[in-house]
Write a protein that holds these residues in place. Structure first.
Motif, mmCIF file in Angstrom:
data_model
loop_
_atom_site.group_PDB
_atom_site.id
_atom_site.type_symbol
_atom_site.label_atom_id
_atom_site.label_comp_id
_atom_site.label_asym_id
_atom_site.label_seq_id
_atom_site.Cartn_x
_atom_site.Cartn_y
_atom_site.Cartn_z
ATOM 1 N N LEU A 100 0.833 -1.203 0.000
ATOM 2 C CA LEU A 100 0.000 0.000 0.000
ATOM 3 C C LEU A 100 0.865 1.249 0.000
ATOM 4 O O LEU A 100 1.956 1.255 0.573
ATOM 5 C CB LEU A 100 -0.931 0.005 1.224
ATOM 6 C CG LEU A 100 -1.929 -1.148 1.277
ATOM 7 C CD1 LEU A 100 -2.692 -1.137 2.599
ATOM 8 C CD2 LEU A 100 -2.905 -1.062 0.117
ATOM 9 N N TYR A 101 0.357 2.300 -0.621
ATOM 10 C CA TYR A 101 1.123 3.526 -0.822
ATOM 11 C C TYR A 101 0.241 4.751 -0.585
ATOM 12 O O TYR A 101 -0.954 4.727 -0.853
ATOM 13 C CB TYR A 101 1.659 3.615 -2.263
ATOM 14 C CG TYR A 101 2.353 2.376 -2.773
ATOM 15 C CD1 TYR A 101 1.623 1.291 -3.256
ATOM 16 C CD2 TYR A 101 3.739 2.302 -2.803
ATOM 17 C CE1 TYR A 101 2.250 0.157 -3.736
ATOM 18 C CE2 TYR A 101 4.382 1.164 -3.285
ATOM 19 C CZ TYR A 101 3.639 0.103 -3.751
ATOM 20 O OH TYR A 101 4.266 -1.017 -4.227
ATOM 21 N N TRP A 102 0.869 5.814 -0.112
ATOM 22 C CA TRP A 102 0.261 7.148 -0.131
ATOM 23 C C TRP A 102 1.151 8.058 -0.972
ATOM 24 O O TRP A 102 2.359 8.167 -0.712
ATOM 25 C CB TRP A 102 0.131 7.731 1.281
ATOM 26 C CG TRP A 102 -1.064 7.259 2.034
ATOM 27 C CD1 TRP A 102 -1.085 6.439 3.109
ATOM 28 C CD2 TRP A 102 -2.441 7.590 1.774
ATOM 29 N NE1 TRP A 102 -2.369 6.224 3.535
ATOM 30 C CE2 TRP A 102 -3.223 6.922 2.734
ATOM 31 C CE3 TRP A 102 -3.078 8.391 0.818
ATOM 32 C CZ2 TRP A 102 -4.621 7.026 2.778
ATOM 33 C CZ3 TRP A 102 -4.459 8.492 0.861
ATOM 34 C CH2 TRP A 102 -5.216 7.810 1.828
ATOM 35 N N TYR A 103 0.516 8.695 -1.977
ATOM 36 C CA TYR A 103 1.199 9.668 -2.812
ATOM 37 C C TYR A 103 0.532 11.028 -2.625
ATOM 38 O O TYR A 103 -0.638 11.127 -2.272
ATOM 39 C CB TYR A 103 1.076 9.301 -4.296
ATOM 40 C CG TYR A 103 1.998 8.221 -4.778
ATOM 41 C CD1 TYR A 103 1.656 6.877 -4.652
ATOM 42 C CD2 TYR A 103 3.200 8.536 -5.398
ATOM 43 C CE1 TYR A 103 2.510 5.888 -5.113
ATOM 44 C CE2 TYR A 103 4.053 7.546 -5.871
ATOM 45 C CZ TYR A 103 3.698 6.236 -5.727
ATOM 46 O OH TYR A 103 4.526 5.244 -6.191
ATOM 47 N N ARG A 104 1.292 12.072 -2.939
ATOM 48 C CA ARG A 104 0.730 13.419 -2.985
ATOM 49 C C ARG A 104 1.096 14.041 -4.325
ATOM 50 O O ARG A 104 2.215 13.880 -4.807
ATOM 51 C CB ARG A 104 1.255 14.301 -1.857
ATOM 52 C CG ARG A 104 0.737 15.750 -1.918
ATOM 53 C CD ARG A 104 1.098 16.532 -0.680
ATOM 54 N NE ARG A 104 2.528 16.609 -0.463
ATOM 55 C CZ ARG A 104 3.082 16.896 0.712
ATOM 56 N NH1 ARG A 104 2.321 17.134 1.763
ATOM 57 N NH2 ARG A 104 4.385 16.963 0.831
ATOM 58 N N GLN A 105 0.129 14.754 -4.886
ATOM 59 C CA GLN A 105 0.362 15.448 -6.148
ATOM 60 C C GLN A 105 -0.006 16.916 -5.945
ATOM 61 O O GLN A 105 -1.183 17.262 -5.893
ATOM 62 C CB GLN A 105 -0.485 14.833 -7.266
ATOM 63 C CG GLN A 105 -0.167 15.356 -8.647
ATOM 64 C CD GLN A 105 -0.946 14.599 -9.723
ATOM 65 O OE1 GLN A 105 -2.104 14.246 -9.537
ATOM 66 N NE2 GLN A 105 -0.314 14.319 -10.853
ATOM 67 N N ALA A 106 1.007 17.756 -5.795
ATOM 68 C CA ALA A 106 0.761 19.181 -5.646
ATOM 69 C C ALA A 106 0.609 19.817 -7.026
ATOM 70 O O ALA A 106 1.053 19.250 -8.030
ATOM 71 C CB ALA A 106 1.904 19.831 -4.880
ATOM 72 N N ALA A 107 -0.007 20.970 -7.070
ATOM 73 C CA ALA A 107 -0.278 21.657 -8.334
ATOM 74 C C ALA A 107 1.021 21.866 -9.107
ATOM 75 O O ALA A 107 2.000 22.411 -8.568
ATOM 76 C CB ALA A 107 -0.949 22.991 -8.061
ATOM 77 N N GLY A 108 1.037 21.411 -10.375
ATOM 78 C CA GLY A 108 2.206 21.613 -11.218
ATOM 79 C C GLY A 108 3.400 20.739 -10.898
ATOM 80 O O GLY A 108 4.477 20.927 -11.469
ATOM 81 N N ARG A 109 3.200 19.777 -10.036
ATOM 82 C CA ARG A 109 4.313 18.900 -9.669
ATOM 83 C C ARG A 109 3.934 17.458 -9.917
ATOM 84 O O ARG A 109 2.770 17.111 -10.059
ATOM 85 C CB ARG A 109 4.683 19.129 -8.211
ATOM 86 C CG ARG A 109 5.107 20.548 -7.915
ATOM 87 C CD ARG A 109 5.478 20.709 -6.453
ATOM 88 N NE ARG A 109 6.619 19.903 -6.074
ATOM 89 C CZ ARG A 109 7.137 19.886 -4.833
ATOM 90 N NH1 ARG A 109 6.590 20.614 -3.900
ATOM 91 N NH2 ARG A 109 8.180 19.144 -4.554
#
Lengths: 114, 113
Positions: B33-42
């Motif tokens: 299992l994974y947690w990812y984050r996607q910030a604006a423009g990244r």
């Protein structure tokens, strides 16, 4: 470390063919993935290449050259619904035996116009 | 077939408030299992991954934490949110450890105000 490059944006016409390139630099290469991500949604898996050559799946094809650190995603017969970001991701050795990591590029935003 | 769900889908939280995002996977046992984050423009940034109950690895220093109380449950938490925590959070799972194909949940939009 890993370095993945893909164009930021592309525009193509409905019905045409578009090729999205991805170049990478990594050690312990274990495979290359392409994901599609529509605006505001989660990425969905499109394709996986681990050996050199072309993998075809319907209107989408993905190519890999390990010696050149290069891949492309080819989309044929473009449809308006293909407007999305396309993420290139590389699997490579991390640390320890049998351990790998998946690193994502920043994505290519494809706009399909009538 | 395997499915993955995460919630809530959207939330707006004030700075300094706590956070809890939950994710469950169905149709498979002992997933990674994974947690990812996607910030604006990244691009997608891996925050945590887990290969089993109670086993959590953190990829980047931050004020977030993760827990895996059950085989198919993964929770992302914070005691005090920062403005910089805003972003699109994605839970994901895979069969093979780390480098194999991963499949994402629907995502959670977090805005810290």
């Amino acid at each position: 470390g890993q370095n993945i490059d893909q164009p930021t944006e592309m525009t193509a016409t409905e019905g045409a063919i578009v090729q999205i390139n991805c170049t990478y630099q990594t050690s312990g290469f274990n495979g290359l993935f392409w994901y599609q991500q529509h605006a505001g949604e989660a990425p969905t898996f499109l394709s996986y290449n681990v050996l050199d050559g072309l993998e075809e799946k319907g209107r989408f094809s993905s190519f890999l050259s390990r010696s050149k650190g290069y891949s492309y995603l080819l989309l044929k017969e473009l449809q308006m619904k293909d407007s999305a970001s396309y993420l290139c991701a590389v699997s490579s050795a991390y640390s320890g035996a049998g351990s790998y990591q998946l690193t994502f590029g920043k994505g290519t935003k494809l706009s399909v116009i009538p | 077939s395997q499915t993955i769900h995460q919630w809530p889908a959207t939330l707006v939280q004030p700075v300094g408030s706590p956070l809890s995002l939950e994710c469950t996977v169905e149709g498979t046992s002992n997933p990674n299992l994974y947690w990812y984050r996607q910030a604006a423009g990244r691009g997608l940034q891996l925050l945590f991954y887990s290969v089993g109950i109670g086993q959590i690895s953190s990829e980047v220093p931050q004020n977030l934490s993760a827990s895996r109380p059950q085989d198919r449950q993964f929770i992302l938490s914070s005691k005090k949110l920062l403005l910089s925590d805003s972003g699109f959070y994605l839970c994901a799972w895979s069969v093979s450890p780390r480098g194999g194909t991963i499949y994402f949940g629907e995502g959670s939009w977090l805005t810290v105000v």
